[in-house]
Design a protein around this motif. Sequence first.
Motif, PDB file in Angstrom:
ATOM      1  N   GLY A  17       0.815  -1.210   0.000  1.00 17.17           N
ATOM      2  CA  GLY A  17       0.000   0.000   0.000  1.00 17.17           C
ATOM      3  C   GLY A  17       0.847   1.258   0.000  1.00 17.17           C
ATOM      4  N   ARG A  18       0.161   2.375  -0.003  1.00 17.16           N
ATOM      5  CA  ARG A  18       0.809   3.677  -0.069  1.00 17.16           C
ATOM      6  C   ARG A  18       0.680   4.374   1.278  1.00 17.16           C
ATOM      7  N   ALA A  19       1.767   4.983   1.728  1.00 19.90           N
ATOM      8  CA  ALA A  19       1.746   5.707   2.997  1.00 19.90           C
ATOM      9  C   ALA A  19       2.079   7.168   2.741  1.00 19.90           C
ATOM     10  N   THR A  20       1.296   8.045   3.344  1.00 19.75           N
ATOM     11  CA  THR A  20       1.529   9.484   3.225  1.00 19.75           C
ATOM     12  C   THR A  20       1.655  10.070   4.623  1.00 19.75           C
ATOM     13  N   LEU A  21       2.836  10.579   4.930  1.00 18.32           N
ATOM     14  CA  LEU A  21       3.140  11.131   6.243  1.00 18.32           C
ATOM     15  C   LEU A  21       3.289  12.639   6.122  1.00 18.32           C
ATOM     16  N   SER A  22       2.763  13.355   7.111  1.00 18.17           N
ATOM     17  CA  SER A  22       2.809  14.815   7.082  1.00 18.17           C
ATOM     18  C   SER A  22       3.685  15.380   8.176  1.00 18.17           C
ATOM     19  N   CYS A  23       4.281  16.512   7.876  1.00 16.26           N
ATOM     20  CA  CYS A  23       5.116  17.241   8.826  1.00 16.26           C
ATOM     21  C   CYS A  23       4.839  18.720   8.628  1.00 16.26           C
ATOM     22  N   ARG A  24       4.502  19.397   9.706  1.00 14.18           N
ATOM     23  CA  ARG A  24       4.191  20.828   9.640  1.00 14.18           C
ATOM     24  C   ARG A  24       5.127  21.597  10.565  1.00 14.18           C
ATOM     25  N   ALA A  25       5.655  22.693  10.056  1.00  7.54           N
ATOM     26  CA  ALA A  25       6.527  23.563  10.850  1.00  7.54           C
ATOM     27  C   ALA A  25       5.748  24.771  11.357  1.00  7.54           C
ATOM     28  N   ALA A  51      14.167  18.571   1.664  1.00 10.47           N
ATOM     29  CA  ALA A  51      12.748  18.288   1.468  1.00 10.47           C
ATOM     30  C   ALA A  51      12.445  17.182   0.471  1.00 10.47           C
ATOM     31  N   SER A  52      13.287  17.032  -0.562  1.00  8.95           N
ATOM     32  CA  SER A  52      12.921  16.074  -1.608  1.00  8.95           C
ATOM     33  C   SER A  52      14.087  15.276  -2.179  1.00  8.95           C
ATOM     34  N   ASN A  53      15.298  15.487  -1.670  1.00 14.52           N
ATOM     35  CA  ASN A  53      16.462  14.744  -2.175  1.00 14.52           C
ATOM     36  C   ASN A  53      16.642  13.437  -1.425  1.00 14.52           C
ATOM     37  N   ARG A  54      16.644  12.329  -2.160  1.00 17.66           N
ATOM     38  CA  ARG A  54      16.871  11.038  -1.490  1.00 17.66           C
ATOM     39  C   ARG A  54      18.341  10.884  -1.127  1.00 17.66           C
ATOM     40  N   ALA A  55      18.589  10.370   0.073  1.00 13.22           N
ATOM     41  CA  ALA A  55      19.958  10.091   0.496  1.00 13.22           C
ATOM     42  C   ALA A  55      20.500   8.881  -0.272  1.00 13.22           C
ATOM     43  N   THR A  56      21.799   8.715  -0.232  1.00 17.47           N
ATOM     44  CA  THR A  56      22.447   7.612  -0.928  1.00 17.47           C
ATOM     45  C   THR A  56      21.869   6.276  -0.501  1.00 17.47           C
ATOM     46  N   GLY A  57      21.487   5.473  -1.479  1.00 18.09           N
ATOM     47  CA  GLY A  57      21.009   4.128  -1.196  1.00 18.09           C
ATOM     48  C   GLY A  57      19.538   4.022  -0.838  1.00 18.09           C
ATOM     49  N   VAL A  58      18.837   5.131  -0.775  1.00 17.25           N
ATOM     50  CA  VAL A  58      17.408   5.096  -0.414  1.00 17.25           C
ATOM     51  C   VAL A  58      16.583   4.726  -1.647  1.00 17.25           C
ATOM     52  N   PRO A  59      15.714   3.738  -1.521  1.00 21.03           N
ATOM     53  CA  PRO A  59      14.926   3.295  -2.695  1.00 21.03           C
ATOM     54  C   PRO A  59      14.011   4.394  -3.232  1.00 21.03           C
ATOM     55  N   ALA A  60      13.713   4.287  -4.511  1.00 21.95           N
ATOM     56  CA  ALA A  60      12.910   5.310  -5.187  1.00 21.95           C
ATOM     57  C   ALA A  60      11.463   5.341  -4.717  1.00 21.95           C
ATOM     58  N   ARG A  61      11.017   4.320  -3.989  1.00 17.95           N
ATOM     59  CA  ARG A  61       9.638   4.338  -3.485  1.00 17.95           C
ATOM     60  C   ARG A  61       9.445   5.397  -2.386  1.00 17.95           C
ATOM     61  N   SER A  77       4.940   2.020  -2.231  1.00 19.44           N
ATOM     62  CA  SER A  77       4.514   0.624  -2.155  1.00 19.44           C
ATOM     63  C   SER A  77       5.261  -0.014  -0.990  1.00 19.44           C
ATOM     64  N   LEU A  78       4.580  -0.079   0.139  1.00 16.27           N
ATOM     65  CA  LEU A  78       5.263  -0.457   1.371  1.00 16.27           C
ATOM     66  C   LEU A  78       5.788  -1.887   1.335  1.00 16.27           C
ATOM     67  N   GLN A  79       7.060  -2.004   1.666  1.00 10.47           N
ATOM     68  CA  GLN A  79       7.693  -3.307   1.823  1.00 10.47           C
ATOM     69  C   GLN A  79       7.778  -3.617   3.319  1.00 10.47           C
ATOM     70  N   SER A  80       8.018  -4.880   3.631  1.00  4.31           N
ATOM     71  CA  SER A  80       8.053  -5.296   5.036  1.00  4.31           C
ATOM     72  C   SER A  80       9.098  -4.515   5.834  1.00  4.31           C
ATOM     73  N   GLU A  81      10.196  -4.160   5.169  1.00  3.42           N
ATOM     74  CA  GLU A  81      11.278  -3.461   5.877  1.00  3.42           C
ATOM     75  C   GLU A  81      10.968  -1.977   6.104  1.00  3.42           C
ATOM     76  N   ASP A  82       9.852  -1.490   5.583  1.00  4.23           N
ATOM     77  CA  ASP A  82       9.520  -0.066   5.717  1.00  4.23           C
ATOM     78  C   ASP A  82       8.695   0.223   6.965  1.00  4.23           C
TER      79      ASP A  82
END
Lengths: 107, 120
Positions: A17-25, A51-61, A77-82
């Motif tokens: 499934g899809r997960a959407t997490l929010s953060c407000r300052a 805000a939007s740059n993936r760190a090294t090795g972070v999957p594109a999901r 697309s949530l994997q078990s390790e997420d």
Amino acid sequence: EIVMTQSPATLSVSPGGRATLSCRASQSVSSSLAWYQQKPGQAPRLLIYVASNRATGVPARFSGSGSGTEFTLTISSLQSEDFAVYYCQQYYNWPLTFGGGTKVQIK
Amino acid sequence: DVQVVESGGGLVKPGGSLRLSCEVSELSFSRFSMNWVRQAPGKGLEWVSSISGSGSHIDYADSVKGRFTISRDNAKNSLFLEMNSLTAGDTAIYYCAGGHSNYDLVFDYWGQGTLVSVSS
């Protein structure tokens, strides 16, 4: 001090499934926002910076978006390790501050 | 991969002192800011202190200002946190975290943490 508020506190999602997490300052942090993942018994791991740059090795999901005061971390697309706790952090101003975290759990 | 190893945690009485150490395998250690982040049992992350690569710029959270001192020895790729006047509120896992190569205050690599317990 810039207060970071994350919602929801807990998110139940089915594998794949899809997960959407929010953060407000509490005031603008421009794009100076990072996301971290923490699994039980482990140190946090950097996922996203500027805000939007993936760190090294972070999957594109994993993707981050937003600027100013509203930010989102999406796991497409949530994997078990997420299944973990996710924290946002602003580094726009001192003191550096984290949100309270969102726990992503299996539905 | 960069290896980060903290040490020095333990059980200490209220009002006591402790010195944490962190050794980093990064060859360019002196280029990067270093940080301490803590996590109380069952709680979220709290930034504690940061020091620039040269050591010329230092910041502390208000909760530890005047009691904790951060320092580094670039010749030994080491970071330290001297903690005095400890209270139960300082009980936490203390993580050493290295700054990102382009964004100093993004915590790019972390140690496994060292547990500090303050109790009588």
